[in-house]
Design an enzyme around this catalytic site. Structure first.
Site, short mmCIF file in Angstrom:
data_model
loop_
_atom_site.label_atom_id
_atom_site.label_comp_id
_atom_site.label_asym_id
_atom_site.label_seq_id
_atom_site.Cartn_x
_atom_site.Cartn_y
_atom_site.Cartn_z
CG HIS A 87 4.82 4.88 -6.55
ND1 HIS A 87 5.42 4.75 -7.78
CD2 HIS A 87 5.77 4.55 -5.64
CE1 HIS A 87 6.67 4.35 -7.63
NE2 HIS A 87 6.91 4.22 -6.33
CB THR A 140 -2.97 2.27 -6.62
OG1 THR A 140 -4.16 3.00 -6.30
CG2 THR A 140 -2.27 1.82 -5.34
CD GLU A 196 2.22 1.92 -6.31
OE1 GLU A 196 1.24 2.70 -6.39
OE2 GLU A 196 2.99 1.68 -7.25
#
Length: 263
Positions: free
Chosen positions: A45, A47, A110
């Site tokens: 991912h 953030t 993340e």
């Protein structure tokens, strides 16, 4: 981000699973995995917040109901937030290869980047080096296969666009993490777009489903199909991300399926 703000450094201790993590900030947002097997998926991912400190605070705030196993700062600092044995809350409503509880079947990383909303930019080399090393460590320890290293947009194409078209998936694969093929050159020829229907669309959807995307094979180039094509382009054909399934996208998908079958 100064790797860990002092207020968060006072959280209860967390035993590190990876020797690459230099800090631990225990997030309260996790639960029991619904599968006892080693997680087969690794989900990446960004953030999507103005800075890393805000992201770290949100990921460790019980009110946010979100978390991850690891956070990688722009300077390469790696922070563990949830034990790998626990179910972090990073994937949300998502699916891959028919599995819908991605949180129970994955480890989530993340990567600090403001994302499309706050000034999307390239991921620094030092940060990418840390991501590559961490991914290599995790995939080796858990036996995660190359085709199971995915972006958030792959598993939730209608909701998410991260880590996005600036993320260096090709470089990650060159380092030994993930599955990637050189994207086919963009050229003319037949293309498909939202609103079309028929057997060619059904065949196209079947190819995306075969690779793992959560897509209904209904013969209609609907909103979900467009979202899946867009997610695929963000990951595997980054030169043009438009949701239009052109010859380059189809050929890249075909080559990727062949590469996966050869593993």
């Amino acid at each position: 981000m100064g790797c860990v703000p002092s207020a968060l450094s006072k959280r209860p201790p967390l035993q590190l699973d990876s020797t690459l993590a230099s800090h631990a900030v225990a997030s309260p947002n996790h639960g029991e995995r619904l599968s006892t097997a080693s997680p087969p998926l690794l989900i990446l991912h960004y953030t999507g917040m103005p800075d890393g400190e805000l992201a770290l605070a949100r990921l460790s705030d019980p009110a946010s109901q979100v978390s991850c196993h690891y956070l990688v700062a722009e300077d390469g600092c790696i922070i563990q937030m949830v034990p790998e044995s626990r179910r972090a809350w990073h994937a949300g409503q998502s699916s891959w290869e028919g599995v819908s509880d991605i949180n129970s079947h994955s480890i989530g990383i993340e990567i600090v980047n403001p994302g499309h909303e706050w000034g999307y930019r390239d991921f620094p080399d030092v940060q990418m080096a840390a991501v590559k090393a961490l991914c290599l460590d995790i995939t080796a320890r858990h036996g995660i296969r190359p085709q199971h290293v995915l972006g958030h947009s792959d598993i939730a194409p209608l909701r998410k666009i991260d880590p996005g078209e600036r993320f260096d998936w090709a470089g990650l694969a060159e380092a030994g993490v993930g599955l990637h093929v050189p994207p086919a050159a963009i050229s003319g020829g037949r293309f498909f777009c939202e609103g079309e229907s028929g057997q060619p669309i059904e065949a196209l959807q079947a190819m995306f489903s075969l690779y793992g995307y959560g897509i209904e094979v209904n013969g209609v180039y609907d909103a979900l199909t467009k979202a899946v094509v867009t997610a695929f382009q963000r990951h595997f054909r980054q030169a043009r991300v438009d949701g239009v399934c052109d010859a380059s996208t189809i050929e890249t998908l075909r080559l990727l399926i062949l590469a996966r079958q050869a593993l």
